[in-house]
Design a protein around this motif. Structure first.
Motif, short mmCIF file in Angstrom:
data_model
loop_
_atom_site.label_atom_id
_atom_site.label_comp_id
_atom_site.label_asym_id
_atom_site.label_seq_id
_atom_site.Cartn_x
_atom_site.Cartn_y
_atom_site.Cartn_z
N VAL A 239 -0.29 -5.78 -17.42
CA VAL A 239 -0.05 -6.04 -16.00
C VAL A 239 -1.37 -5.93 -15.25
N GLU A 240 -1.59 -6.86 -14.32
CA GLU A 240 -2.84 -6.89 -13.55
C GLU A 240 -2.74 -5.95 -12.35
N PHE A 241 -3.35 -4.78 -12.46
CA PHE A 241 -3.32 -3.83 -11.35
C PHE A 241 -4.41 -4.14 -10.35
N THR A 242 -4.05 -4.06 -9.06
CA THR A 242 -5.03 -4.29 -8.00
C THR A 242 -5.45 -2.95 -7.40
N GLN A 243 -4.69 -1.92 -7.70
CA GLN A 243 -5.05 -0.58 -7.21
C GLN A 243 -4.55 0.46 -8.20
N GLU A 244 -5.47 1.31 -8.63
CA GLU A 244 -5.12 2.40 -9.53
C GLU A 244 -4.24 3.40 -8.75
N PRO A 245 -3.49 4.23 -9.46
CA PRO A 245 -2.66 5.22 -8.74
C PRO A 245 -3.51 6.14 -7.87
N ILE A 246 -3.07 6.34 -6.62
CA ILE A 246 -3.76 7.22 -5.67
C ILE A 246 -2.75 8.22 -5.12
N ASP A 247 -3.16 9.49 -5.04
CA ASP A 247 -2.35 10.52 -4.40
C ASP A 247 -2.56 10.43 -2.91
N ARG A 248 -1.51 10.13 -2.15
CA ARG A 248 -1.65 10.14 -0.69
C ARG A 248 -0.27 10.15 -0.03
N TYR A 249 -0.26 10.60 1.20
CA TYR A 249 0.97 10.72 1.99
C TYR A 249 2.05 11.48 1.22
N GLY A 250 1.63 12.44 0.40
CA GLY A 250 2.59 13.27 -0.30
C GLY A 250 3.25 12.60 -1.49
N THR A 251 2.72 11.46 -1.94
CA THR A 251 3.27 10.81 -3.12
C THR A 251 2.14 10.09 -3.85
N VAL A 252 2.46 9.29 -4.84
CA VAL A 252 1.44 8.54 -5.58
C VAL A 252 1.82 7.07 -5.50
N ASP A 253 0.83 6.20 -5.22
CA ASP A 253 1.12 4.77 -5.20
C ASP A 253 0.04 3.99 -5.91
N ALA A 254 0.43 2.83 -6.43
CA ALA A 254 -0.48 1.92 -7.11
C ALA A 254 -0.12 0.50 -6.67
N GLY A 255 -0.94 -0.47 -7.06
CA GLY A 255 -0.66 -1.86 -6.68
C GLY A 255 -0.87 -2.80 -7.85
#
Lengths: 164, 135
Positions: free
Chosen positions: B103-119
């Motif tokens: 899968v082509e990720f545009t954003q590695e997982p980041i800890d923020r706003y009390g959770t983790v998100d990736a793109g």
């Protein structure tokens, strides 16, 4: 360069150009020379900048600068990091270039933006919310109809006084 | 009967490619795959969400004329369609699993706003945010 409309771009090419834009978004602090971007998009260096501009409306270099400024602006507003550190963290090699580019794009210096952002946030913050809401309450302590009547009376009174 | 949204359409550049991506790489299931002449109605769904389907379609005839279809394909390829959001239990684990599948990720997982998100993006250019559910 002529102003003739450019032929539409192949969606396959656009998808590869998007990859270069995504990579700049993900790491705008890194150096993105044309050869690196062209390799990401699998496009020749000669065609990359023109193709990118046609696709996204801005040349790749300028796109990168705006992303860096956007990030620097967020750091100035939301953190206490010194401006020098923000400059290096967002990809500039010299504080002078950062300040100049920042001013060119936003119209103010990094320190001016930080000061303005703080003033905008903190001034209402110092006033307790109940006092603030009272201060912003419209100055209407009597019924609207009563206020109108008094104003009308005042006019009539002054009018009466003028007549001997 | 539960009332609500059943299908949301998603423009893709190629239905076979999209099917392979959403099923093999993301772990979705095929809900419906039927043809009528050149027209193919294809929907996929998340295994934990049987009441909702994503309809994968290619912009083109008979619904759209050639110029409109071309414009839409360009918009999708430029990442101009609104992002989708995938909720996961463990963003970092899902990222590792999906990245291993290509899968082509545009954003590695980041800890923020009390959770983790990736793109990430699908092969057509549709952008996804992957957000870890708050516990």
């Amino acid at each position: 360069m002529s102003d003739l409309p450019l032929p539409p771009q192949d969606p396959e090419l656009l998808r590869r150009l998007l990859r270069a834009k995504d990579r700049m978004d993900a790491a705008s602090h890194e150096a993105w020379p044309v050869q690196r971007l062209a390799a990401v998009s699998d496009v020749s260096e000669a065609h990359f900048a023109r193709s990118f501009k046609q696709a996204f409306g801005t040349p790749p270099h300028r796109y990168l600068l705006t992303r860096r400024i956007e990030r620097a602006t967020a750091l100035l507003r939301e953190t206490e990091l010194p401006i020098t550190e923000i400059a290096f963290e967002t990809g500039w090699e010299s504080l002078g270039t950062f300040g100049r580019t920042f001013r060119d794009i936003t119209g103010e210096s990094p320190s001016a933006l930080r000061a303005r952002a703080r003033a905008a946030v903190q001034e209402p913050g110092r006033v307790p919310a109940c006092v603030l809401s009272a201060a912003h309450r419209p100055d209407l302590t009597i019924a609207v109809s009563e206020k109108r009547r008094r104003e009308a009376d005042a006019i009539n009174e002054s009018h009466d006084k003028e007549i001997p | 009967m539960i009332q609500g949204i059943e299908v949301v359409g998603l423009y893709v550049r190629d239905q076979d490619e999209a099917l392979a991506f959403y099923v093999d790489k993301l772990g979705f299931r095929v809900h419906t795959d039927v043809r009528n002449g050149d027209y193919r109605w294809l929907t996929v769904q998340h295994p934990d969400q049987p009441s909702f389907q994503l309809g994968l379609s290619v912009p083109g005839p008979p619904v759209l004329d050639a110029d409109t279809a071309q414009a839409l394909r360009a918009i999708v390829a430029k990442g101009g369609m609104p992002p989708l959001v995938l909720k996961v239990d463990d963003c970092r684990a899902a990222h590792a699993r999906m990245q291993a599948r290509g899968v082509e990720f545009t954003q590695e997982p980041i800890d923020r706003y009390g959770t983790v998100d990736a793109g990430f993006r699908d092969p057509s250019g549709n952008g996804w945010k992957m957000i870890e559910a708050r516990r």
